[in-house]
Write a protein that holds these residues in place. Structure first.
Motif, PDB file in Angstrom:
ATOM      1  N   LEU A  64      -1.411   4.007   6.054  1.00 17.39           N
ATOM      2  CA  LEU A  64      -0.311   3.051   5.969  1.00 17.39           C
ATOM      3  C   LEU A  64       0.945   3.708   6.543  1.00 17.39           C
ATOM      4  N   ASP A  65       1.160   3.529   7.819  1.00 20.12           N
ATOM      5  CA  ASP A  65       2.263   4.191   8.517  1.00 20.12           C
ATOM      6  C   ASP A  65       3.508   3.330   8.604  1.00 20.12           C
ATOM      7  N   THR A  66       3.348   2.017   8.480  1.00 17.06           N
ATOM      8  CA  THR A  66       4.494   1.112   8.571  1.00 17.06           C
ATOM      9  C   THR A  66       4.347  -0.016   7.562  1.00 17.06           C
ATOM     10  N   THR A  67       5.465  -0.636   7.235  1.00 13.33           N
ATOM     11  CA  THR A  67       5.483  -1.847   6.428  1.00 13.33           C
ATOM     12  C   THR A  67       6.650  -2.691   6.915  1.00 13.33           C
ATOM     13  N   THR A  68       6.829  -3.843   6.313  1.00 16.60           N
ATOM     14  CA  THR A  68       7.926  -4.726   6.687  1.00 16.60           C
ATOM     15  C   THR A  68       8.805  -4.978   5.472  1.00 16.60           C
ATOM     16  N   VAL A  69      10.079  -4.670   5.581  1.00 18.09           N
ATOM     17  CA  VAL A  69      11.039  -4.882   4.494  1.00 18.09           C
ATOM     18  C   VAL A  69      12.160  -5.769   5.008  1.00 18.09           C
ATOM     19  N   ASP A  70      12.345  -6.907   4.340  1.00 19.66           N
ATOM     20  CA  ASP A  70      13.379  -7.867   4.749  1.00 19.66           C
ATOM     21  C   ASP A  70      13.204  -8.277   6.207  1.00 19.66           C
ATOM     22  N   GLY A  71      11.952  -8.414   6.624  1.00 20.87           N
ATOM     23  CA  GLY A  71      11.661  -8.866   7.978  1.00 20.87           C
ATOM     24  C   GLY A  71      11.759  -7.813   9.045  1.00 20.87           C
ATOM     25  N   GLN A  72      12.072  -6.574   8.660  1.00 21.89           N
ATOM     26  CA  GLN A  72      12.221  -5.502   9.636  1.00 21.89           C
ATOM     27  C   GLN A  72      11.121  -4.452   9.463  1.00 21.89           C
ATOM     28  N   PRO A  73      10.577  -3.920  10.553  1.00 21.38           N
ATOM     29  CA  PRO A  73       9.565  -2.867  10.431  1.00 21.38           C
ATOM     30  C   PRO A  73      10.183  -1.583   9.896  1.00 21.38           C
ATOM     31  N   VAL A  74       9.477  -0.935   8.983  1.00 21.34           N
ATOM     32  CA  VAL A  74       9.951   0.292   8.342  1.00 21.34           C
ATOM     33  C   VAL A  74       8.809   1.301   8.362  1.00 21.34           C
ATOM     34  N   SER A  75       9.106   2.539   8.731  1.00 24.43           N
ATOM     35  CA  SER A  75       8.068   3.572   8.731  1.00 24.43           C
ATOM     36  C   SER A  75       7.800   4.046   7.306  1.00 24.43           C
ATOM     37  N   VAL A  76       6.564   4.498   7.085  1.00 23.56           N
ATOM     38  CA  VAL A  76       6.118   4.941   5.766  1.00 23.56           C
ATOM     39  C   VAL A  76       5.493   6.319   5.892  1.00 23.56           C
ATOM     40  N   HIS A  77       5.822   7.205   4.951  1.00 23.91           N
ATOM     41  CA  HIS A  77       5.256   8.546   4.946  1.00 23.91           C
ATOM     42  C   HIS A  77       4.645   8.829   3.574  1.00 23.91           C
ATOM     43  N   GLU A  78       3.458   9.413   3.571  1.00 26.77           N
ATOM     44  CA  GLU A  78       2.821   9.812   2.314  1.00 26.77           C
ATOM     45  C   GLU A  78       3.344  11.178   1.873  1.00 26.77           C
ATOM     46  N   PRO A 129       6.079  -3.837   0.711  1.00 24.27           N
ATOM     47  CA  PRO A 129       7.366  -4.405   1.139  1.00 24.27           C
ATOM     48  C   PRO A 129       8.324  -4.688  -0.016  1.00 24.27           C
ATOM     49  N   HIS A 130       7.812  -4.689  -1.244  1.00 24.23           N
ATOM     50  CA  HIS A 130       8.619  -5.109  -2.380  1.00 24.23           C
ATOM     51  C   HIS A 130       8.964  -3.988  -3.353  1.00 24.23           C
ATOM     52  N   ALA A 131       8.393  -2.809  -3.191  1.00 23.66           N
ATOM     53  CA  ALA A 131       8.575  -1.771  -4.213  1.00 23.66           C
ATOM     54  C   ALA A 131       8.321  -0.385  -3.651  1.00 23.66           C
ATOM     55  N   GLU A 132       8.796   0.612  -4.412  1.00 27.41           N
ATOM     56  CA  GLU A 132       8.435   2.000  -4.154  1.00 27.41           C
ATOM     57  C   GLU A 132       7.098   2.251  -4.847  1.00 27.41           C
ATOM     58  N   ILE A 133       6.065   2.522  -4.073  1.00 28.67           N
ATOM     59  CA  ILE A 133       4.713   2.622  -4.622  1.00 28.67           C
ATOM     60  C   ILE A 133       4.306   4.084  -4.763  1.00 28.67           C
ATOM     61  N   TYR A 134       3.804   4.421  -5.943  1.00 31.93           N
ATOM     62  CA  TYR A 134       3.209   5.721  -6.232  1.00 31.93           C
ATOM     63  C   TYR A 134       1.784   5.445  -6.717  1.00 31.93           C
ATOM     64  N   ILE A 135       0.818   6.184  -6.202  1.00 31.40           N
ATOM     65  CA  ILE A 135      -0.570   5.936  -6.585  1.00 31.40           C
ATOM     66  C   ILE A 135      -1.250   7.226  -7.024  1.00 31.40           C
ATOM     67  N   THR A 136      -2.097   7.103  -8.032  1.00 34.61           N
ATOM     68  CA  THR A 136      -2.867   8.252  -8.520  1.00 34.61           C
ATOM     69  C   THR A 136      -4.032   8.518  -7.575  1.00 34.61           C
ATOM     70  N   ASP A 137      -3.974   9.619  -6.882  1.00 33.89           N
ATOM     71  CA  ASP A 137      -5.028  10.000  -5.935  1.00 33.89           C
ATOM     72  C   ASP A 137      -5.934  11.013  -6.637  1.00 33.89           C
ATOM     73  N   TRP A 138      -6.941  10.503  -7.338  1.00 36.70           N
ATOM     74  CA  TRP A 138      -7.823  11.361  -8.136  1.00 36.70           C
ATOM     75  C   TRP A 138      -8.638  12.288  -7.246  1.00 36.70           C
ATOM     76  N   VAL A 139      -8.884  13.492  -7.744  1.00 37.50           N
ATOM     77  CA  VAL A 139      -9.592  14.522  -6.984  1.00 37.50           C
ATOM     78  C   VAL A 139     -11.074  14.496  -7.341  1.00 37.50           C
ATOM     79  N   ASP A 140     -11.910  14.599  -6.345  1.00 38.97           N
ATOM     80  CA  ASP A 140     -13.357  14.677  -6.540  1.00 38.97           C
ATOM     81  C   ASP A 140     -13.676  15.871  -7.443  1.00 38.97           C
ATOM     82  N   ALA A 141     -14.328  15.621  -8.571  1.00 43.84           N
ATOM     83  CA  ALA A 141     -14.569  16.680  -9.571  1.00 43.84           C
ATOM     84  C   ALA A 141     -15.381  17.836  -9.002  1.00 43.84           C
ATOM     85  N   ARG A 142     -16.215  17.582  -8.016  1.00 42.73           N
ATOM     86  CA  ARG A 142     -17.016  18.679  -7.477  1.00 42.73           C
ATOM     87  C   ARG A 142     -16.182  19.625  -6.612  1.00 42.73           C
ATOM     88  N   MET A 143     -14.934  19.211  -6.334  1.00 47.45           N
ATOM     89  CA  MET A 143     -14.043  20.064  -5.557  1.00 47.45           C
ATOM     90  C   MET A 143     -13.090  20.863  -6.447  1.00 47.45           C
TER      91      MET A 143
END
Length: 426
Positions: A64-78, A129-143
């Protein structure tokens, strides 16, 4: 032993998979005259199906490198803003224009049920486009090496509380499927402690809050066998040379085989249609198949202690709706939830969490004011459609956004660029 055999079989197939992929490239090369014939396309299609059927699918990227906020393209960084051995909290940092209003913060708790957090890519993309998103990126237990300790349901709840503390006030939490139970428990613990960093709202989507309501095949399987059966038959040590060597886990390939067996006819039909699309040179339809199964077939292991505790607590004892769930020797009191708004979402055709199982949260949280609670049942969607797809985008997501906006606790201007920082350490 089964895990070792699985790994051995994968290793034995590696040369044949390499040969199949090499021959596929040869038959599909436009410089090869056979690639323009039905015979050449059929050979290339069959070889690709073979290669994909024997491949180990790694963790996909969110992409997810870009999104649209208020009709304008916005870059996204993880950016990883919080980290523990079994989880990374990923912030999708939007490069917002100056003067943009403060959007709500959403902690999206992805399921730890065999698939990676990227399964919620569409969910994140729709809400970004509507919020600051944070997501739990769970780690593979075998790693995760044994030296990093264990991870069970109590740890899951602690992780959620720690993340909410790291994100600060006016955070809204969304739980998709399995984490609905630990998220509800975490909120109950925080509310009972009068924690000022308890979330402003929680949204539970397709979660097994009370599996006694409309039990599905998954629910009945857990009730028909004692916990010892699961411990003896599905728990296995991670084989060498993985980083988590000798860690006891519930392997992802077992979970995947269970999911696929529930709808085996659909998967066989899908792969047959994929073969036909390749032969007909229907690239768009074939690419949709690749995209879906690249995600669906990418699985991760869960720690044995987390899996067994979840099965026993959620599916066998129904401890949360009965008021008997414990968190580190402390009873989880959902009646303590008074200030956190509650939205529950279900799918009419959900074959994983039956209709009414998620809505049960409304019953066991009686002290939330009626003005701050809402239930929505989406017609004509199954489990996946609750958090992804066209109906989610058109009908469910707008309700989530509206509910969150109506239950915000604070609003303040934000700087030109929102920057994330490490809020926790390993």
């Amino acid at each position: 032993m089964y895990y070792q055999l699985y790994e051995l079989n994968h290793a034995m197939m590696a040369p044949w998979r390499a040969v199949a992929d090499h021959m596929r490239l040869a038959y599909s090369n436009p410089l090869n005259p056979l690639s323009h014939t039905c015979f050449g396309r059929t050979m290339a299609a069959g070889l690709e199906v073979l290669e994909r059927a024997t491949r180990r699918y790694g963790k996909p990227a969110f992409g997810l490198d870009t999104t649209t906020v208020d009709g304008q393209p916005v870059s996204v960084h993880e950016k990883v803003v919080w980290q523990r051995p079994f989880c990374n909290l990923v912030h999708f940092e939007r490069m917002l224009p100056g003067g943009h209003r403060a959007d709500p913060k959403i902690l999206m708790v992805a399921p730890m049920s065999g698939h990676y957090a990227t399964l919620l890519r569409g969910t994140v993309e729709t809400l970004l486009p509507h919020a600051e998103i944070y997501i739990t990126d769970w780690v593979d237990a075998r790693m995760v090496p044994l030296s990093d300790g264990s991870f069970d349901l109590d740890d899951f709840i602690d992780y959620i509380i720690d993340m909410l503390h790291a994100l600060g006030p006016d955070t809204h939490v969304i739980a998709v499927c399995q984490p609905s139970v630990p998220v509800l428990a975490a909120v109950a613990v925080m509310e009972e402690d009068s924690d000022p960093l308890a979330p402003a709202s929680m949204t539970l989507m397709g979660g097994p809050i009370d599996t006694r309501v409309n039990p599905t095949a998954v629910n009945r399987l857990a009730e028909e066998r004692p916990i010892e059966w699961f411990r003896d038959n599905v728990i296995m040590p991670v084989p060498w040379p993985q980083p988590g060597f000798m860690r006891m886990v519930y392997p992802g390939f077992l979970q995947l085989s269970g999911f696929m067996s529930m709808n085996l006819d659909r998967h066989l039909i899908a792969h047959n249609e994929f073969f036909e699309h390749l032969v007909k040179n229907d690239g768009d339809a074939a690419e949709k198949h690749r995209d879906f199964y690249d995600e669906y077939l990418a699985v991760m292991d869960m720690t044995a202690e987390f899996y067994l505790q979840t099965v026993e607590t959620v599916f066998m004892r129904h401890a949360l709706p009965k008021g008997e769930m414990m968190h580190r020797s402390r009873r989880v009191d959902t009646g303590a939830i008074r200030n956190v708004a509650l939205l529950t979402v279900e799918g009419e055709n959900d074959d994983i969490s039956g209709v009414g199982q998620t809505k049960a949260a409304q019953t066991i949280c009686p002290n939330i004011p009626d003005s701050r609670r809402l239930h929505y049942m989406q017609p004509d969607v199954g489990h996946y459609g609750v958090f992804n797809g066209s109906r989610f985008r058109r009908e469910i997501a707008p309700r989530i956004v509206s509910f969150i906006e109506a239950n915000r606790r604070e609003k303040r201007p934000v700087p030109r660029v929102i920057k994330g920082g490490r809020a926790g350490g390993k």
